[in-house]
Design an enzyme around this catalytic site. Structure first.
Site, PDB file in Angstrom:
ATOM      1  N   ARG A 250       0.837  -1.158   0.029  1.00 60.09           N
ATOM      2  CA  ARG A 250       0.078   0.064  -0.092  1.00 60.09           C
ATOM      3  C   ARG A 250       0.752   1.187   0.026  1.00 60.09           C
ATOM      4  O   ARG A 250       1.760   1.316   0.638  1.00 60.09           O
ATOM      5  CB  ARG A 250      -0.890  -0.096   1.225  1.00 60.09           C
ATOM      6  CG  ARG A 250      -1.963  -0.913   1.258  1.00 60.09           C
ATOM      7  CD  ARG A 250      -3.275  -0.597   0.285  1.00 60.09           C
ATOM      8  NE  ARG A 250      -4.363  -1.379   0.256  1.00 60.09           N
ATOM      9  CZ  ARG A 250      -4.363  -2.441  -0.441  1.00 60.09           C
ATOM     10  NH1 ARG A 250      -3.586  -2.735  -1.394  1.00 60.09           N
ATOM     11  NH2 ARG A 250      -5.451  -3.189  -0.573  1.00 60.09           N
ATOM     12  N   GLU A 279      -4.298   7.493  -5.384  1.00 57.50           N
ATOM     13  CA  GLU A 279      -4.265   6.542  -6.704  1.00 57.50           C
ATOM     14  C   GLU A 279      -5.620   7.120  -7.054  1.00 57.50           C
ATOM     15  O   GLU A 279      -6.730   7.146  -6.733  1.00 57.50           O
ATOM     16  CB  GLU A 279      -4.424   5.217  -6.282  1.00 57.50           C
ATOM     17  CG  GLU A 279      -2.900   4.841  -5.793  1.00 57.50           C
ATOM     18  CD  GLU A 279      -3.095   3.243  -5.445  1.00 57.50           C
ATOM     19  OE1 GLU A 279      -3.960   2.445  -5.572  1.00 57.50           O
ATOM     20  OE2 GLU A 279      -1.933   2.687  -4.739  1.00 57.50           O
ATOM     21  N   HIS A 298      -1.250  -0.047  -9.631  1.00 57.36           N
ATOM     22  CA  HIS A 298      -1.919  -0.908  -8.810  1.00 57.36           C
ATOM     23  C   HIS A 298      -2.622  -2.191  -9.446  1.00 57.36           C
ATOM     24  O   HIS A 298      -3.622  -2.416  -9.240  1.00 57.36           O
ATOM     25  CB  HIS A 298      -3.121  -0.228  -7.946  1.00 57.36           C
ATOM     26  CG  HIS A 298      -3.110  -0.838  -6.634  1.00 57.36           C
ATOM     27  ND1 HIS A 298      -3.725  -0.100  -5.573  1.00 57.36           N
ATOM     28  CD2 HIS A 298      -3.390  -2.203  -6.291  1.00 57.36           C
ATOM     29  CE1 HIS A 298      -3.928  -0.944  -4.533  1.00 57.36           C
ATOM     30  NE2 HIS A 298      -3.670  -2.270  -4.822  1.00 57.36           N
TER      31      HIS A 298
HETATM   32  C1  DGY Z   1      -5.770  -6.148  -2.874  1.00 56.76           C
HETATM   33  O1  DGY Z   1      -6.120  -7.280  -3.254  1.00 56.76           O
HETATM   34  O2  DGY Z   1      -5.574  -5.786  -1.751  1.00 56.76           O
HETATM   35  C2  DGY Z   1      -5.238  -5.323  -3.831  1.00 56.76           C
HETATM   36  O3  DGY Z   1      -4.314  -4.211  -3.693  1.00 56.76           O
HETATM   37  C3  DGY Z   1      -5.776  -5.106  -5.143  1.00 56.76           C
HETATM   38  O4  DGY Z   1      -5.730  -6.294  -5.767  1.00 56.76           O
END
Ligand code: DGY
Length: 340
Positions: A250, A279, A298
């Site tokens: 993240r 984002e 992402h």
């Molecule tokens: C998640 O699954 O948390 C990702 O960031 C999106 O695939």
């Protein structure tokens, strides 16, 4: 919601709202077996007021990381029994509030592990061997001399030290790949995993030693109040100036402002990022102009196999929750006590 079957029996039908019109049909079919399923009819995340309206009469909400499942939204979902997110991360869900309201919250661990680990490695190779710059160099016609000794030289990945910050499923999958690259793997996690150490030949170190000793520092912790900005100015100063940061977890875990300063000052060699503080990345983000970064929107879990599996798992979680079973990937287990 109640309805009569052809034989006049009383049947309970649920309503579900799906926030994305890209969810695979396979997942929608699973939910349609038990519920009337309404899908956002536009591309992208619904506007907040639309979401607040849509959630008002549904029993189940099928969402993504793009929706903020906060107290306002949970309060608007008067009949809401379950929020099923098509993601492994759940920092977009206010779990305390969901639990307080007796709403189940689920996620999709496991099925995206290998895809994320693959992308992590892809990013690591891309930044170290300057593959994105190289692609651009060929495309824009800069390639004039057949071969030159120092053209676009990068750094080895093979044999280097990989530091894994967060040894969950994904961290472990990255460590497994690193062994194939002859890397020394060290890790830090709040919970030490001696079984993984023995099985994979990896070594636990305190966080600051992982940061100091790594040639590649790969971030795999969830975003929590404790991990937010946990890689910042002080940590960059500790790193080797030849080291790279890879982040597929993240954006908020790595302090982006501090990262930009470290990249500009040459405190570290580069960064490969799949996730960002904001984002999509805004057009004035300095990272967009930097050469020593590789950027992706992402999509670490973005293989068709993994995304389909995530969608199906989220649907199965939702159906289990609506049917009165404990969903396989329930996050807020405490809710079961509240429900009695
Ligand atoms: C998640 O699954 O948390 C990702 O960031 C999106 O695939």
């Amino acid at each position: 919601m109640e309805a009569r079957t052809a034989r006049g029996n009383l049947k309970v039908t649920y309503r579900v709202y799906v926030t994305s019109n890209e969810v695979p049909e396979k997942a929608l079919e699973i939910m349609r077996k038990v519920a009337e399923v309404r899908v956002n009819d536009k591309y992208g995340t619904p506007a907040r007021e639309v979401l607040l309206r849509e959630v008002a009469d549904v029993d189940g909400l099928y969402c993504n990381i793009t929706e903020k499942i906060d107290s306002e939204l949970l309060a608007a979902g008067k009949r809401l029994k379950i929020v099923a997110s098509m993601s492994v991360g759940f920092d977009h869900i206010d779990l305390d509030e969901a639990t307080r309201r007796g709403i189940l919250a689920t996620h999709t661990p496991g099925v995206l592990t290998e895809a994320v680990a693959d992308e992590t490695f892809g990013l690591m190779l891309a930044i170290a061997r300057r593959l994105v710059e190289a692609d651009q160099y060929v495309r824009d016609g800069s390639w004039k001399l057949k071969w030159s000794p120092m053209l676009l030289v990068g750094r080895d990945v093979y044999g280097k030290t990989l530091g894994i910050y967060g040894l969950g499923r994904i961290g472990i999958a990255v460590a497994r790949r690193a062994k194939g690259f002859g890397m020394k793997v060290i890790y830090y996690d709040a919970i030490r995993n001696e079984e993984a150490e023995r099985a994979l030949g990896i070594e636990f170190r305190p966080k600051d030693r992982v940061i100091r000793e790594s040639d590649f520092l790969s971030v795999h912790v969830p975003l929590t109040p404790e991990t937010r900005n946990s890689i910042s100015t002080q940590e960059f100063k500790m790193m080797k100036n030849t080291a790279y940061v890879i982040n597929t977890a993240r954006g908020g875990v790595v302090d982006e402002k501090a990262l930009i300063e470290a990249l500009r000052a040459g405190t570290i060699a580069g960064a490969a990022l799949d996730v960002f503080e904001r984002e999509p990345v805004e057009s004035d983000n300095p990272l967009l102009k930097m050469k020593n970064v590789v950027l992706a929107p992402h999509l670490a879990s973005g293989s068709i196999e993994s995304r389909t599996a995530m969608a199906v798992l989220a649907a199965n979680n939702l159906v289990a929750g609506l049917s009165g079973q404990t969903p396989p990937n329930l996050i807020n287990r405490q809710v079961l006590q509240r429900r009695g």
